[in-house]
Design a protein around this motif. Structure first.
Motif, PDB file in Angstrom:
ATOM      1  N   LEU A  64       4.345  -8.828  -9.673  1.00  0.00           N
ATOM      2  CA  LEU A  64       4.826  -8.915  -8.164  1.00  0.00           C
ATOM      3  C   LEU A  64       6.125  -9.584  -8.320  1.00  0.00           C
ATOM      4  O   LEU A  64       6.221 -10.703  -9.042  1.00  0.00           O
ATOM      5  N   SER A  65       6.965  -9.305  -7.597  1.00  0.00           N
ATOM      6  CA  SER A  65       8.393  -9.759  -7.467  1.00  0.00           C
ATOM      7  C   SER A  65       8.111 -11.042  -6.426  1.00  0.00           C
ATOM      8  O   SER A  65       9.270 -11.387  -5.739  1.00  0.00           O
ATOM      9  N   ILE A  66       7.135 -11.306  -5.730  1.00  0.00           N
ATOM     10  CA  ILE A  66       6.801 -12.050  -4.722  1.00  0.00           C
ATOM     11  C   ILE A  66       5.761 -13.183  -5.155  1.00  0.00           C
ATOM     12  O   ILE A  66       4.858 -13.038  -5.750  1.00  0.00           O
ATOM     13  N   PRO A  67       6.235 -14.501  -4.634  1.00  0.00           N
ATOM     14  CA  PRO A  67       5.085 -15.541  -5.217  1.00  0.00           C
ATOM     15  C   PRO A  67       4.083 -15.683  -4.094  1.00  0.00           C
ATOM     16  O   PRO A  67       3.959 -15.362  -3.361  1.00  0.00           O
TER      17      PRO A  67
ATOM     18  N   LEU B 290       0.689  -1.191  -0.151  1.00  0.00           N
ATOM     19  CA  LEU B 290       0.094  -0.092   0.065  1.00  0.00           C
ATOM     20  C   LEU B 290       0.624   1.182  -0.077  1.00  0.00           C
ATOM     21  O   LEU B 290       0.349   2.246  -0.828  1.00  0.00           O
ATOM     22  N   ALA B 291       1.910   1.377   0.808  1.00  0.00           N
ATOM     23  CA  ALA B 291       2.730   2.500   0.957  1.00  0.00           C
ATOM     24  C   ALA B 291       3.415   2.780  -0.469  1.00  0.00           C
ATOM     25  O   ALA B 291       3.348   3.969  -0.958  1.00  0.00           O
ATOM     26  N   LEU B 292       3.936   1.619  -1.271  1.00  0.00           N
ATOM     27  CA  LEU B 292       4.559   1.784  -2.406  1.00  0.00           C
ATOM     28  C   LEU B 292       3.742   2.232  -3.575  1.00  0.00           C
ATOM     29  O   LEU B 292       3.956   3.029  -4.139  1.00  0.00           O
ATOM     30  N   LEU B 293       2.362   1.811  -3.428  1.00  0.00           N
ATOM     31  CA  LEU B 293       1.500   2.015  -4.435  1.00  0.00           C
ATOM     32  C   LEU B 293       1.179   3.568  -4.279  1.00  0.00           C
ATOM     33  O   LEU B 293       1.195   4.406  -5.455  1.00  0.00           O
TER      34      LEU B 293
ATOM     35  N   ARG C 203       8.556  -3.265  -7.668  1.00  0.00           N
ATOM     36  CA  ARG C 203       9.803  -2.674  -6.850  1.00  0.00           C
ATOM     37  C   ARG C 203      10.156  -3.546  -5.585  1.00  0.00           C
ATOM     38  O   ARG C 203      11.125  -3.667  -4.914  1.00  0.00           O
ATOM     39  N   PHE C 204       8.843  -4.128  -5.162  1.00  0.00           N
ATOM     40  CA  PHE C 204       8.741  -4.461  -3.739  1.00  0.00           C
ATOM     41  C   PHE C 204       9.231  -5.800  -3.960  1.00  0.00           C
ATOM     42  O   PHE C 204       8.581  -6.698  -4.416  1.00  0.00           O
ATOM     43  N   ARG C 205      10.468  -6.189  -3.574  1.00  0.00           N
ATOM     44  CA  ARG C 205      10.980  -7.497  -3.310  1.00  0.00           C
ATOM     45  C   ARG C 205      10.876  -8.314  -2.115  1.00  0.00           C
ATOM     46  O   ARG C 205      11.122  -9.668  -2.079  1.00  0.00           O
ATOM     47  N   GLY C 206       9.735  -8.213  -1.292  1.00  0.00           N
ATOM     48  CA  GLY C 206       9.402  -9.074  -0.306  1.00  0.00           C
ATOM     49  C   GLY C 206      10.030  -8.625   0.940  1.00  0.00           C
ATOM     50  O   GLY C 206      10.944  -7.953   1.140  1.00  0.00           O
ATOM     51  N   MET C 207       8.961  -8.987   2.072  1.00  0.00           N
ATOM     52  CA  MET C 207       9.409  -8.542   3.312  1.00  0.00           C
ATOM     53  C   MET C 207      10.688  -9.466   3.850  1.00  0.00           C
ATOM     54  O   MET C 207      10.679 -10.598   3.309  1.00  0.00           O
TER      55      MET C 207
ATOM     56  N   GLY D  92       5.650  -3.517  10.998  1.00  0.00           N
ATOM     57  CA  GLY D  92       6.400  -4.170  12.246  1.00  0.00           C
ATOM     58  C   GLY D  92       7.340  -5.365  11.837  1.00  0.00           C
ATOM     59  O   GLY D  92       7.304  -6.352  12.368  1.00  0.00           O
ATOM     60  N   ALA D  93       8.299  -4.802  10.992  1.00  0.00           N
ATOM     61  CA  ALA D  93       9.410  -5.671  10.418  1.00  0.00           C
ATOM     62  C   ALA D  93      10.388  -4.862  10.046  1.00  0.00           C
ATOM     63  O   ALA D  93      10.116  -3.535   9.802  1.00  0.00           O
ATOM     64  N   ASP D  94      11.710  -5.339   9.490  1.00  0.00           N
ATOM     65  CA  ASP D  94      12.822  -4.577   8.998  1.00  0.00           C
ATOM     66  C   ASP D  94      11.934  -3.795   7.720  1.00  0.00           C
ATOM     67  O   ASP D  94      11.339  -4.621   7.073  1.00  0.00           O
ATOM     68  N   PRO D  95      12.462  -2.642   7.344  1.00  0.00           N
ATOM     69  CA  PRO D  95      12.097  -2.157   6.120  1.00  0.00           C
ATOM     70  C   PRO D  95      12.564  -2.927   4.760  1.00  0.00           C
ATOM     71  O   PRO D  95      13.496  -3.307   4.866  1.00  0.00           O
ATOM     72  N   PRO D  96      11.556  -3.206   4.013  1.00  0.00           N
ATOM     73  CA  PRO D  96      11.755  -4.220   3.048  1.00  0.00           C
ATOM     74  C   PRO D  96      12.285  -3.499   1.730  1.00  0.00           C
ATOM     75  O   PRO D  96      12.269  -2.500   1.675  1.00  0.00           O
ATOM     76  N   PRO D  97      13.278  -4.375   1.037  1.00  0.00           N
ATOM     77  CA  PRO D  97      13.929  -3.670  -0.164  1.00  0.00           C
ATOM     78  C   PRO D  97      12.780  -3.188  -1.104  1.00  0.00           C
ATOM     79  O   PRO D  97      11.744  -3.845  -1.447  1.00  0.00           O
ATOM     80  N   GLY D  98      12.769  -2.133  -1.594  1.00  0.00           N
ATOM     81  CA  GLY D  98      11.891  -1.582  -2.474  1.00  0.00           C
ATOM     82  C   GLY D  98      11.159  -0.447  -1.794  1.00  0.00           C
ATOM     83  O   GLY D  98      10.489   0.711  -2.420  1.00  0.00           O
ATOM     84  N   LEU D  99      11.095  -0.545  -0.557  1.00  0.00           N
ATOM     85  CA  LEU D  99      10.431   0.451   0.348  1.00  0.00           C
ATOM     86  C   LEU D  99      11.374   1.390   1.302  1.00  0.00           C
ATOM     87  O   LEU D  99      11.161   2.508   1.626  1.00  0.00           O
TER      88      LEU D  99
END
Length: 469
Positions: A273-276, A125-128, A309-313, A141-148
């Motif tokens: 999506l770059s996540i399966p 949602l933030a990336l969109l 661009r979001f490569r997953g958490m 509530g996790a480490d900042p993910p690649p892409g964000l």
């Protein structure tokens, strides 16, 4: 429901600052230009990174004299020495969830809630929104993910703020969102919600807090169970099978998937999506459904085009190493999450020789409550190695006994499973069992992530040395 009080101004001191959510809050407060200090019983790379960003590390020296408020994680005991000091000095002392709710009171909250998938949905949602030209902040509530991680996390007063809203301890009731996604709602956190009805009641109170004329996106079954609880004027948009927004087509790719989403008025939005996994396609559907309802489909289609661009958490199907033996680290600790992770592994690696699951149960109560469901979910792997339960409240013997009993249950159910008394034992089994083409998926919310990282690093080193790995 009244809007949360605003956060007191002035320097903030954070106790338990190494926790995922507390780290994010520290960054938000630093981004406001506040002086922020902090301490934690387990300092490490995460706290080192915060110090580089401006945090003053106090290391148990006590609450700084200039502190105007104290924030502590839910894991900090009420009698913690620094909390006692802060109360004696008359300082405001807030739990993390209350502090985050107060921080967001001046912002337009877009909350992502649900038993599973809320971290990923918040990131999407933030990336969109950012790529749709909307200045949105975010907290996950996790480490900042690649892409964000390169996008600003803070938001100015009045701007949208995509926030992960956790149901544990009813923390999400601290928010009064303009819009919300509920990804799903099923039995979990039995220490807080002994029955599914209690859990659904909490989600109902969360949905009732959505601002009038706001929006709620939820699967049809969840929306039906929450019917009538939202304020007048709140638009409810459903997503997923049978919903107003649905996944019309999905094609797995080597590094993710292509998804076509169809809306209630014939809208079509193509997303790469770059996540399966089907579960991540549904996460994207929920995010698009809410964003289109609030900001219009034209802008959201532009934003959705950037979701690749979001490569997953981190720790959400994180491929640590791809090689003769591939290693994946995943946070799955509920049967639904385990089932989705195993399915995603089959989809991502269709030519794998075998899928080997290494499972560290998280909390004995959860394992006992869902043991049959866990056994069925893990039974879809070719081999499962079961570790002792990860939990601080049970002693070592009890944790090992619970893990061993679960492995025996899996064997009785016809699955290939073996109990490993510790990480060293699991490593020895993998050393003898793994062959070229295997995929090893390490699952759990505990310290199994360290085991996964060590195995991946050792395999990489062995390959660099010219040995089979």
């Amino acid at each position: 429901m009244t809007r949360p009080a605003r956060l007191p101004t002035g320097p903030a001191h954070l106790i338990g600052v190494a926790g995922y959510g507390m780290r994010g809050l520290a960054r938000l407060l630093l981004g406001e230009g506040r002086a922020v200090s902090g301490t934690d019983a387990a300092p490490g790379p995460a706290t080192d990174a915060l110090v580089r960003e401006g945090l003053r590390w106090t290391g148990g020296e006590g609450v700084p004299r200039d502190a105007a408020l104290v924030v502590h994680s839910a894991a900090v005991a009420p009698e913690h020495a620094e909390l006692r000091e802060a109360r004696a000095r008359g300082l405001p002392c807030l739990k993390y969830a209350a502090a985050l709710g107060a921080f967001c009171a001046e912002r337009t909250v877009l909350a992502c809630a649900g038993t599973h998938g809320k971290s990923t949905s918040t990131a999407l949602l933030a990336l969109l929104l950012r790529h749709a030209g909307i200045d949105a902040g975010w907290l996950i509530g996790a480490d900042p993910p690649p892409g964000l991680d390169e996008l600003p996390s803070n938001a100015r007063a009045g701007d949208p703020m995509a926030v992960e809203a956790c149901e544990y301890d009813c923390s999400f009731l601290q928010f009064r969102p303009r819009g919300a996604v509920i990804t799903n709602a099923e039995k979990e956190h039995v220490d807080c919600f002994p029955t599914e009805a209690a859990l659904l009641d909490a989600f109902g109170r969360f949905a009732a807090g959505i601002e009038p004329c706001g929006a709620l996106a939820a699967p049809p079954a969840v929306a039906a169970r929450l019917r009538g609880v939202t304020a007048p004027g709140v638009r409810v948009v459903t997503f997923g099978p049978g919903g107003m927004w649905d996944v019309a087509a999905r094609r797995a790719q080597d590094e993710g998937q292509d998804v076509r989403l169809c809306g209630p008025r014939g809208e079509e939005i193509d997303v790469r999506l770059s996540i399966p996994g089907e579960h991540n396609a549904l996460n994207a559907a929920g995010v698009v459904a809410l964003a289109c309802e609030l900001y219009g489909c034209e802008a959201c289609a532009r934003g959705a085009a950037a979701l690749h661009r979001f490569r997953g958490m981190r720790r959400r199907f994180e491929v640590l190493r791809r090689g003769p033996v591939t290693y994946v680290d995943d946070y799955a600790h509920h049967p639904t999450e385990v089932r989705a992770t195993v399915a995603a592994a089959r989809e991502r690696f269709p030519r794998a020789a075998r899928l080997i699951a290494v499972f560290q149960p998280h909390q004995a109560t959860r394992l006992e409550t869902f043991r049959e469901e866990f056994a069925a979910a893990l039974g879809a792997a070719d081999l499962t190695l079961v570790l002792p339960v990860f939990a601080a409240r049970e002693d070592g013997a009890a944790r090992a006994a619970a893990g061993a009993a679960f492995a025996e249950l899996m064997v009785r159910r016809g699955a290939a499973a073996e109990f490993c008394a510790d990480f060293d034992a699991a490593g020895r089994v993998l050393d003898g069992a793994c062959r070229r083409g295997d995929v090893v998926v390490c699952m759990g919310a505990g310290d199994i992530t360290e085991f996964a990282a060590a195995r991946a690093a050792a395999a990489r080193q062995a390959e660099d040395d010219g040995k089979e790995a």
